[in-house]
Scaffold this active site. Structure first.
Site, short mmCIF file in Angstrom:
data_model
loop_
_atom_site.label_atom_id
_atom_site.label_comp_id
_atom_site.label_asym_id
_atom_site.label_seq_id
_atom_site.Cartn_x
_atom_site.Cartn_y
_atom_site.Cartn_z
N HIS A 193 13.79 -6.33 6.87
CA HIS A 193 14.86 -7.33 6.93
C HIS A 193 15.82 -6.95 8.06
O HIS A 193 16.61 -6.01 7.92
CB HIS A 193 15.61 -7.40 5.61
CG HIS A 193 14.81 -7.95 4.48
ND1 HIS A 193 14.42 -9.28 4.43
CD2 HIS A 193 14.32 -7.36 3.36
CE1 HIS A 193 13.73 -9.49 3.32
NE2 HIS A 193 13.64 -8.35 2.66
N HIS A 213 6.53 -8.86 7.03
CA HIS A 213 5.91 -8.23 5.86
C HIS A 213 4.49 -7.85 6.23
O HIS A 213 3.80 -8.57 6.97
CB HIS A 213 5.89 -9.22 4.69
CG HIS A 213 4.88 -8.86 3.62
ND1 HIS A 213 3.66 -9.50 3.53
CD2 HIS A 213 4.91 -7.94 2.64
CE1 HIS A 213 2.98 -8.98 2.52
NE2 HIS A 213 3.72 -8.04 1.96
N ASN A 230 0.95 -5.63 4.38
CA ASN A 230 0.40 -4.93 3.23
C ASN A 230 -1.08 -4.70 3.51
O ASN A 230 -1.79 -5.63 3.91
CB ASN A 230 0.59 -5.75 1.95
CG ASN A 230 -0.12 -5.14 0.77
OD1 ASN A 230 -1.31 -5.39 0.54
ND2 ASN A 230 0.60 -4.34 0.01
#
Length: 305
Positions: free
Chosen positions: A99, A109, A111
């Site tokens: 952020h 993001h 993952n």
């Protein structure tokens, strides 16, 4: 004959990836560093969480590694795989959410994860999954093109069909159904990936993990010094609300972590430090804020834009 899954190699890669990402993000700061803590899970396994807070560039950045195991998968994992009920399992992954402080720098993001059930059995069930996606507050076509071209180039050596498939999967997954809108401009998302065998699947998995920094860091460098004021900050905090809504309502990783007894602080470190919710709010028509929704939050082929 396909090689057997190598958990040691996967774990070594993920720990190194976490290290590389944290070092690179710290280099964009003026001295702010990640704080690290280690945790253990009652049912088995644990992780290494790192959070950078109140930086000059990143208001909050969380980069977590986890390696957890158990004997009973939660409902979120077995709903579509009933054959896994009651099987011993292990899950390893690196997950991060960044952020930024400047509203002109997008949130990002990523993952990457590996799952295996019945690892000591004759026929273990395993797969790779993950990806990365971008959530801008103000739209810049150059940023979108760069992000998606890096994503495309990362996976193209493993088949030209992967980028369009995984891009669509990302567009479909990171979608707020209750709002009828995407969370951002997408990127890559894949799951249950094992068809090419372990070695090739692991190579594609590493390519995705390694592409995150080249995709994101240039955007940070280009936008972090852009002047902004109260209007832009208010818009950023409002749009962060959409991020919170998705992670708490729809995200399968959040559901899996909470239902499997994971560490709540690490699971929810993806949430922004500040956010606002405004009732029945809409940006002024024709404004830069309205343009985000009208132009950028629409799935399109950014690689040829």
């Amino acid at each position: 004959m396909s090689a057997a899954p190598d958990l040691t190699a996967v774990k070594a890669y993920l720990l190194d990836l976490q290290d590389r990402i944290c070092r690179t993000l710290e280099a964009e700061e003026d001295g702010t560093r990640f704080a690290e803590d280690h945790w253990k899970r009652a049912e088995g396994g644990g992780g290494r969480s790192r959070v950078l807070a109140e930086g000059t560039v990143f208001e909050k950045a969380g980069v977590g590694f986890s390696h957890v195991h158990g004997t009973q998968l939660p409902p979120s994992a077995t709903a579509h795989r009933p054959e896994l009920v009651g099987k011993p399992w292990q899950a390893l992954g690196v997950s991060l959410v960044i952020h930024p402080r400047n509203p002109y720098v997008p949130t990002s993001h990523a993952n990457v994860r590996f799952f295996i059930a019945d690892p000591e059995g004759a026929n273990p069930v395993w797969w790779f999954g993950g990806g990365f996606d971008l959530t801008p507050y103000y739209g810049f076509e150059d940023d979108c093109r760069h992000w998606h071209r890096v994503a495309r180039d990362a996976v193209s050596p493993f088949g030209t069909e992967l980028y369009p498939q995984w891009k669509k999967w990302c567009d479909d997954y990171f979608f707020l159904k209750h709002r009828g809108e995407p969370r951002g401009i997408g990127g890559l998302f894949f799951d249950d990936y094992n068809a090419p065998g372990f070695e090739q699947s692991f190579a594609a998995f590493r390519a995705v993990g390694d592409a995150y920094l080249p995709a994101y860091v240039p955007l940070v460098k280009n936008r972090k010094a852009t002047p902004y004021g109260e209007r832009e900050r208010d818009w950023q905090l409002y749009r962060r609300g959409r991020y919170v809504e998705f992670n708490l309502v729809w995200d399968r990783g959040t559901h899996f972590g909470l239902q499997s007894g994971g560490r709540t602080e690490s699971i929810l470190m993806s949430l922004p430090p500040l956010v606002t919710f405004k009732y029945n709010y809409a940006p002024e028509p024709g404004s830069a804020e309205a343009r985000l929704h009208d132009v950028f939050l629409r799935p399109r082929d950014w690689t040829h834009a």
